[in-house]
Design a protein around this motif. Structure first.
Motif, PDB file in Angstrom:
ATOM      1  N   GLU A  89       0.847  -1.246   0.129  1.00 13.75           N
ATOM      2  CA  GLU A  89       0.140   0.007   0.088  1.00 13.75           C
ATOM      3  C   GLU A  89       0.725   1.239  -0.052  1.00 13.75           C
ATOM      4  OE1 GLU A  89      -3.078   0.544  -0.265  1.00 13.75           O
ATOM      5  OE2 GLU A  89      -4.254  -1.083   0.332  1.00 13.75           O
ATOM      6  N   ASN A  90       2.035   1.130   0.591  1.00  6.00           N
ATOM      7  CA  ASN A  90       3.096   2.233   0.619  1.00  6.00           C
ATOM      8  C   ASN A  90       4.166   2.184  -0.221  1.00  6.00           C
ATOM      9  OD1 ASN A  90       1.729   4.395   2.444  1.00  6.00           O
ATOM     10  ND2 ASN A  90       1.554   2.432   3.707  1.00  6.00           N
ATOM     11  N   LEU A  91       4.072   1.348  -1.273  1.00  9.88           N
ATOM     12  CA  LEU A  91       5.321   1.267  -2.198  1.00  9.88           C
ATOM     13  C   LEU A  91       6.320   0.699  -1.710  1.00  9.88           C
ATOM     14  CD1 LEU A  91       4.776   4.553  -4.169  1.00  9.88           C
ATOM     15  CD2 LEU A  91       3.741   2.604  -4.141  1.00  9.88           C
ATOM     16  N   LEU A  92       6.173  -0.099  -0.553  1.00 10.50           N
ATOM     17  CA  LEU A  92       7.604  -0.833   0.050  1.00 10.50           C
ATOM     18  C   LEU A  92       7.443  -2.206  -0.104  1.00 10.50           C
ATOM     19  CD1 LEU A  92       7.241   0.743   3.588  1.00 10.50           C
ATOM     20  CD2 LEU A  92       8.416   1.412   1.758  1.00 10.50           C
ATOM     21  N   GLY A  93       6.728  -2.880  -0.907  1.00 10.43           N
ATOM     22  CA  GLY A  93       6.672  -4.267  -1.197  1.00 10.43           C
ATOM     23  C   GLY A  93       5.680  -4.444  -2.470  1.00 10.43           C
ATOM     24  N   THR A  94       5.430  -5.818  -2.984  1.00  7.67           N
ATOM     25  CA  THR A  94       4.719  -6.029  -4.126  1.00  7.67           C
ATOM     26  C   THR A  94       3.443  -6.346  -3.298  1.00  7.67           C
ATOM     27  OG1 THR A  94       5.589  -8.320  -4.222  1.00  7.67           O
ATOM     28  CG2 THR A  94       6.797  -6.750  -5.760  1.00  7.67           C
ATOM     29  N   GLY A  95       3.310  -7.062  -2.478  1.00 10.65           N
ATOM     30  CA  GLY A  95       2.183  -7.549  -1.853  1.00 10.65           C
ATOM     31  C   GLY A  95       2.024  -8.961  -2.498  1.00 10.65           C
ATOM     32  N   ALA A  96       3.011  -9.780  -2.975  1.00  2.19           N
ATOM     33  CA  ALA A  96       2.562 -11.159  -3.344  1.00  2.19           C
ATOM     34  C   ALA A  96       3.952 -11.793  -3.355  1.00  2.19           C
ATOM     35  CB  ALA A  96       2.107 -11.004  -5.016  1.00  2.19           C
ATOM     36  N   ALA A  97       3.966 -13.119  -2.938  1.00  2.00           N
ATOM     37  CA  ALA A  97       5.175 -13.846  -2.975  1.00  2.00           C
ATOM     38  C   ALA A  97       5.357 -14.414  -4.301  1.00  2.00           C
ATOM     39  CB  ALA A  97       4.661 -15.249  -2.158  1.00  2.00           C
ATOM     40  N   ALA A  98       6.618 -14.688  -4.467  1.00  2.00           N
ATOM     41  CA  ALA A  98       7.315 -15.051  -5.928  1.00  2.00           C
ATOM     42  C   ALA A  98       8.358 -16.129  -5.654  1.00  2.00           C
ATOM     43  CB  ALA A  98       7.976 -13.747  -6.582  1.00  2.00           C
ATOM     44  N   VAL A  99       8.437 -16.791  -6.553  1.00  4.64           N
ATOM     45  CA  VAL A  99       9.529 -17.951  -6.884  1.00  4.64           C
ATOM     46  C   VAL A  99      10.350 -17.566  -8.022  1.00  4.64           C
ATOM     47  CG1 VAL A  99      10.171 -20.423  -6.796  1.00  4.64           C
ATOM     48  CG2 VAL A  99       8.283 -19.602  -5.658  1.00  4.64           C
ATOM     49  N   ASN A 100      11.616 -17.505  -7.666  1.00  2.35           N
ATOM     50  CA  ASN A 100      12.397 -17.201  -8.834  1.00  2.35           C
ATOM     51  C   ASN A 100      13.645 -18.186  -9.130  1.00  2.35           C
ATOM     52  OD1 ASN A 100      13.656 -14.895 -10.850  1.00  2.35           O
ATOM     53  ND2 ASN A 100      15.412 -15.560  -9.629  1.00  2.35           N
ATOM     54  N   VAL A 101      13.622 -18.971 -10.449  1.00  2.07           N
ATOM     55  CA  VAL A 101      14.641 -19.822 -10.944  1.00  2.07           C
ATOM     56  C   VAL A 101      15.624 -19.187 -11.631  1.00  2.07           C
ATOM     57  CG1 VAL A 101      15.094 -22.187 -11.867  1.00  2.07           C
ATOM     58  CG2 VAL A 101      12.897 -21.880 -10.605  1.00  2.07           C
ATOM     59  N   MET A 102      17.021 -19.350 -11.129  1.00  3.51           N
ATOM     60  CA  MET A 102      18.239 -18.657 -11.981  1.00  3.51           C
ATOM     61  C   MET A 102      19.222 -19.786 -12.391  1.00  3.51           C
ATOM     62  SD  MET A 102      20.755 -15.850 -10.349  1.00  3.51           S
ATOM     63  CE  MET A 102      19.419 -14.657  -9.872  1.00  3.51           C
ATOM     64  N   LEU A 103      19.531 -19.645 -13.713  1.00  2.65           N
ATOM     65  CA  LEU A 103      20.773 -20.301 -14.214  1.00  2.65           C
ATOM     66  C   LEU A 103      21.873 -19.426 -14.060  1.00  2.65           C
ATOM     67  CD1 LEU A 103      21.756 -23.093 -15.311  1.00  2.65           C
ATOM     68  CD2 LEU A 103      21.466 -22.206 -17.683  1.00  2.65           C
ATOM     69  N   ILE A 104      23.037 -19.748 -13.524  1.00  2.00           N
ATOM     70  CA  ILE A 104      24.305 -18.819 -13.328  1.00  2.00           C
ATOM     71  C   ILE A 104      25.342 -19.722 -14.114  1.00  2.00           C
ATOM     72  CG2 ILE A 104      25.697 -17.816 -11.720  1.00  2.00           C
ATOM     73  CD1 ILE A 104      23.413 -18.406  -9.701  1.00  2.00           C
ATOM     74  N   GLY A 105      26.104 -18.904 -14.704  1.00  3.94           N
ATOM     75  CA  GLY A 105      27.390 -19.409 -15.396  1.00  3.94           C
ATOM     76  C   GLY A 105      28.453 -18.256 -15.169  1.00  3.94           C
ATOM     77  N   SER A 106      29.810 -18.624 -15.150  1.00  2.74           N
ATOM     78  CA  SER A 106      31.015 -17.817 -14.840  1.00  2.74           C
ATOM     79  C   SER A 106      32.225 -18.722 -14.968  1.00  2.74           C
ATOM     80  CB  SER A 106      30.899 -17.245 -13.436  1.00  2.74           C
ATOM     81  OG  SER A 106      31.192 -18.196 -12.532  1.00  2.74           O
ATOM     82  N   SER A 107      33.412 -17.836 -15.649  1.00  2.84           N
ATOM     83  CA  SER A 107      34.515 -18.299 -15.897  1.00  2.84           C
ATOM     84  C   SER A 107      35.466 -17.536 -15.639  1.00  2.84           C
ATOM     85  CB  SER A 107      34.609 -18.876 -17.117  1.00  2.84           C
ATOM     86  OG  SER A 107      35.679 -19.510 -17.369  1.00  2.84           O
ATOM     87  N   ALA A 108      36.799 -17.718 -15.769  1.00  2.00           N
ATOM     88  CA  ALA A 108      37.969 -16.638 -15.773  1.00  2.00           C
ATOM     89  C   ALA A 108      38.942 -17.023 -16.760  1.00  2.00           C
ATOM     90  CB  ALA A 108      38.508 -17.022 -14.359  1.00  2.00           C
ATOM     91  N   TYR A 109      39.414 -15.867 -17.204  1.00  2.00           N
ATOM     92  CA  TYR A 109      40.520 -15.846 -18.505  1.00  2.00           C
ATOM     93  C   TYR A 109      41.425 -14.711 -18.023  1.00  2.00           C
ATOM     94  CZ  TYR A 109      36.890 -18.429 -20.849  1.00  2.00           C
ATOM     95  OH  TYR A 109      35.798 -19.265 -21.059  1.00  2.00           O
ATOM     96  N   GLY A 110      42.595 -15.027 -17.166  1.00  2.00           N
ATOM     97  CA  GLY A 110      43.625 -14.080 -17.128  1.00  2.00           C
ATOM     98  C   GLY A 110      42.732 -13.243 -16.061  1.00  2.00           C
TER      99      GLY A 110
END
Length: 432
Positions: free
Chosen positions: A278-299
């Motif tokens: 009501e006061n812009l501090l939250g969405t008022g709804a639960a949510a589930v987020n699924v994320m795929l993450i990839g990372s590497s290193a080259y020097g």
């Protein structure tokens, strides 16, 4: 000594975050709707005319415009990108030496995730602060009256000619938000991390509406539609602020493929509706987020990518859409104590709706029965996906031991929705 200071800071922070949200009588999510649709009233009409002090209302699309405006405020302010809860240090255990060693020289990205995990038994705590000053909505400046709503006469009097008059309302909005985020990330195993992120949000809104009667049907000099005192112009103001806990985020991240500088991991986020929508501090709804993450290193370079999909529940204040997102970037190890990073952050709020300025035709009839028409530039609603793109750049600095300070800025790259051109972010994290 450092650990004691950090513990005291975190204790004070979480005590602050437990404070109850504070706001004025009119919730921020209703402030603009109330100001535009209810507060603008005319003076009583001349003798012999039916009272129509509050007969001017937004048209069909204009009734939706303030609602969609508030919906975008809720969604964007409550789900604005915050710093990664993973922290900057990642460790692996060396059985031969019996000690933990750094898994990479990079301190990681600020806004994205990398596949590296904390390391078994390692704890990272931290906090960040970011401030946003919103300057435009759908490409229109918020503070110069560019955003206009037209109030149409109701048909309660049976379609008389004077219902062709309009009231033009030009909005000036001063809107800002600040978010203090506390997080803790713990390595359950070498491949599994669990974390909690608690945001404390402060929102301030100061709105001014310059209202003007457009006597299209009744003609210039008409006294049928005026504000108190006989003027055809008037100024209405409303303001408010709120602060409190936002939507708390719980995360589990598992690295299922190891590689140099990271590998591939998956994360599951659960967003709890703990913020006051009501006061812009939250969405008022639960949510589930699924994320795929990839990372590497080259020097010295450590590229990474994140792809995510969030499914949201039903909100009490606004409709919360599902969301597709991506974060793509790289880190650069400038020195053993300095890591620079850049990320492109994209969000697609699916079928969230858009408001677009379009020319509409307003037909009316004058007192002689002659038909006329004028063109208005009005916001009209469209069932579309709201796409947002930001660029995050900054760096992390190893002050001493396992203590990091980070400084970054988010730069808005799209004109859709509610926009803050620059959002500075500062923070720290410490690994035990």
């Amino acid at each position: 000594m450092t650990k004691r200071v950090l513990s005291l800071v975190l204790l004070c922070g979480f005590t602050l975050l437990s404070a109850e949200a504070r706001a004025q009588d009119v919730p921020l999510s209703q402030l603009l709707v109330t100001l535009i649709q209810s507060d603008i009233r005319l003076a009583p009409p001349p003798a012999g005319f039916q009272s129509h002090e509050a007969h001017f209302l937004p048209g069909t699309d204009q009734q939706l415009a303030p609602y969609f405006f508030n919906q975008q405020l809720v969604l964007q302010l409550a789900t604005a990108p915050v710093g990664s809860p993973s922290g900057g240090f990642s460790f692996t255990f060396d059985p031969a030496a019996g000690t933990f060693e750094r898994a990479t020289q990079s301190f990681g990205p600020t806004f994205a995730e990398r596949a590296l995990t904390n390391g078994r038994g390692r704890l990272t705590v931290g906090a960040s602060f970011q401030y946003s000053k919103y300057s435009s909505f759908e490409g229109q400046d918020l503070d110069d009256g560019s955003i206009k709503f037209y109030l149409h006469h109701s048909t309660a009097t049976g379609g008389a000619f004077f219902e062709g008059d309009l009231i033009e309302t030009a909005l000036n909005l001063d809107l800002s938000s600040s978010t203090t985020t506390m997080f803790a990330n713990f390595g359950v195993t070498d491949s599994l991390d669990v974390s909690v992120t608690v945001p404390y949000i402060q929102v301030s809104m100061d709105a001014t509406v310059n209202a003007r009667v457009l006597p299209l049907a009744t003609g210039q000099g008409s006294t049928l539609h005026t504000f108190e005192g006989g003027s055809t112009t008037n100024v209405y103001t409303s303001s408010g602020s709120a602060s409190g806990i936002g939507d708390i985020l719980l995360r589990g991240k598992y690295r299922f493929f190891s590689g140099q500088g990271g590998g591939v991991a998956a994360a599951l986020d659960v967003r709890l509706p703990t913020g006051d929508a009501e006061n812009l501090l939250g969405t008022g709804a639960a949510a589930v987020n699924v994320m795929l993450i990839g990372s590497s290193a080259y020097g010295a370079w450590s590229p990474h990518f994140n792809v995510a999909y969030a499914a949201s529940g039903s909100g009490d204040v606004v409709t919360v859409p599902d969301e597709f997102g991506f974060r793509l970037g790289t880190e650069f190890t400038a020195s053993p104590r300095v890591t620079l990073a850049a990320d492109l952050l994209g969000r697609a709020l699916l079928d969230a709706g858009r408001l677009k300025l379009e020319d509409t035709i307003w037909p009316f009839t004058d007192g002689t029965g002659t038909p006329h028409a004028t063109i208005l530039s009005e916001f009209t609603s469209h069932d579309e996906t709201l796409s947002l793109v930001q660029l995050g750049v900054g760096g992390k600095f190893n002050v001493t031991g396992n203590f990091l300070i980070n400084a970054s800025v988010l730069i808005g790259l799209t004109s859709s929705g509610v926009n803050a051109p620059f959002t500075p972010v500062v923070g720290f994290d410490y690994s035990f």
